[in-house]
Design an enzyme around this catalytic site. Sequence first.
Site, PDB file in Angstrom:
ATOM      1  N   LYS A  41       0.844  -1.113   0.000  1.00  0.00           N
ATOM      2  CA  LYS A  41      -0.053   0.016  -0.034  1.00  0.00           C
ATOM      3  C   LYS A  41       0.649   1.307   0.069  1.00  0.00           C
ATOM      4  CE  LYS A  41      -0.471  -0.377   4.968  1.00  0.00           C
ATOM      5  NZ  LYS A  41      -1.225  -0.746   6.088  1.00  0.00           N
ATOM      6  N   TYR A 264      14.851  31.585   4.866  1.00  0.00           N
ATOM      7  CA  TYR A 264      13.784  32.374   5.428  1.00  0.00           C
ATOM      8  C   TYR A 264      13.912  32.632   7.084  1.00  0.00           C
ATOM      9  CZ  TYR A 264      11.224  31.216   1.289  1.00  0.00           C
ATOM     10  OH  TYR A 264      10.712  30.801  -0.109  1.00  0.00           O
TER      11      TYR A 264
HETATM   12  C1  LIG Z   1      -0.355  -1.498   6.759  1.00  0.00           C
HETATM   13  C2  LIG Z   1      -0.970  -2.809   7.312  1.00  0.00           C
HETATM   14  C3  LIG Z   1      -0.041  -3.981   7.556  1.00  0.00           C
HETATM   15  C4  LIG Z   1       1.582  -3.956   7.308  1.00  0.00           C
HETATM   16  O1  LIG Z   1       2.019  -3.066   8.461  1.00  0.00           O
HETATM   17  P1  LIG Z   1       3.633  -3.242   8.673  1.00  0.00           P
HETATM   18  O2  LIG Z   1       3.612  -2.626  10.144  1.00  0.00           O
HETATM   19  O3  LIG Z   1       4.178  -2.063   7.735  1.00  0.00           O
HETATM   20  O4  LIG Z   1       3.987  -4.501   8.615  1.00  0.00           O
HETATM   21  C5  LIG Z   1      -0.555  -5.155   8.011  1.00  0.00           C
HETATM   22  N1  LIG Z   1      -1.966  -5.374   8.258  1.00  0.00           N
HETATM   23  C6  LIG Z   1      -2.866  -4.368   8.137  1.00  0.00           C
HETATM   24  C7  LIG Z   1      -4.207  -4.346   8.010  1.00  0.00           C
HETATM   25  C8  LIG Z   1      -2.289  -3.070   7.615  1.00  0.00           C
HETATM   26  O5  LIG Z   1      -3.279  -2.137   7.379  1.00  0.00           O
END
Ligand SMILES: *Cc1c(COP(=O)(O)O)cnc(C)c1O
Length: 373
Positions: A41, A264
């Site tokens: 993601k 700045y």
């Molecule tokens: C993002 C996510 C993960 C992965 O999390 P990490 O800590 O990066 O391994 C696993 N399960 C769900 C439901 C998530 O939303």
Amino acid sequence: MDEHKSLRDTKLYVDLEKFQTNIHLIRKLIGDRTRIMAVLKANAYGHGLTELVKPAVLAGVSYIGVATLAEAITVRECDESVPILILGYTPEHLFDAVVENNITQTIFDLDSAKKLDQVSSMKNRKTKVHIKVDTGLHRLGFSDMNQSLEDISAINKMKNLNIEGIFSHLALTDDESNEVQFSRFNNFVQALEERGCDFKIKHLADSIATVDYPKYRLDMVRVGALIYGVRGFHKGNVEVELISSLKTKIAQIHQISKGEGVSYDYTWKAERSSIIGTIPIGYGDGIPRNLSNKGYASINGWKCPYVGLINMDYAMIDITEVPGIAKTYKDKDVIIYDDSDSTMDISDISKITGTNKNDILCRITPRVERVYF
Ligand SMILES: *Cc1c(COP(=O)(O)O)cnc(C)c1O
């Protein structure tokens, strides 16, 4: 390395071999019986979604996890057959695309299950779903109550849905609260199994839980941070390495006198005559603005502190100490982060800026060229 198309010095270098090695190391850690879901993601935590799908599949992952329908469709365009789970919410009016692209949808209420069953029926398809249970995080999921047992039993009877899996997500507050969530999950699953449900894939563990709590691995681990080499675990260990580094080059240098300000508001003033390098990277590229006057970039192992406020497109660094830099600056790599000792890594940056490591990676904007090797 495909450099010839490059239009800018500011680049995120992504090591696909390390990425696959990290997945192999996770496989070694968890053994052959537990599936690996690669969580890609948020543009694969900033590394580039489309480029990482194939390497992940070739390294042997069984599932790709994403957050949104758009991400799921992008993955499907890269690979016709790999199972894809949308880990969370999809608006019901978009279920057509879920069904057509053969995507597995997370379900956490009865109404959306009915709707997805309907849409699937109209298209003469059977759609895979995973049931999400809220065991304490209070983000998404069926509550572990009697009404939910009835709702999920009803979903189990829907002709055009196939419940393939069930999962929950940990708050990772401490051992004791994890254990409470784990047993709430198990009890709930067991109650459903007594009502005739059968789940092929039960899953609970994200990256940290995968390493620190072997018994939470169940049938599949959902690993994000870990596959990119971000280490957040405390108890166990796996030698994953960061797959990316962020680099740029100096655009111009300025010799300034003691007492002069930089950037700045002149939040930094020279305490000696100094050489200041201007680098073409700023918060518009995703480096946090509150790194201003705190962190450092590195040239040949020399630490070059950020001086003055970081701008949208540029940051200034103090390069006074770097030997011979006035003559050679155009050739030098300026390292914003990588894994070596003389540079800041993701962990340093996240500590200084008061956030977590994933946040730093996700912030890197599309303007930064990704180079894969
Ligand atoms: C993002 C996510 C993960 C992965 O999390 P990490 O800590 O990066 O391994 C696993 N399960 C769900 C439901 C998530 O939303």
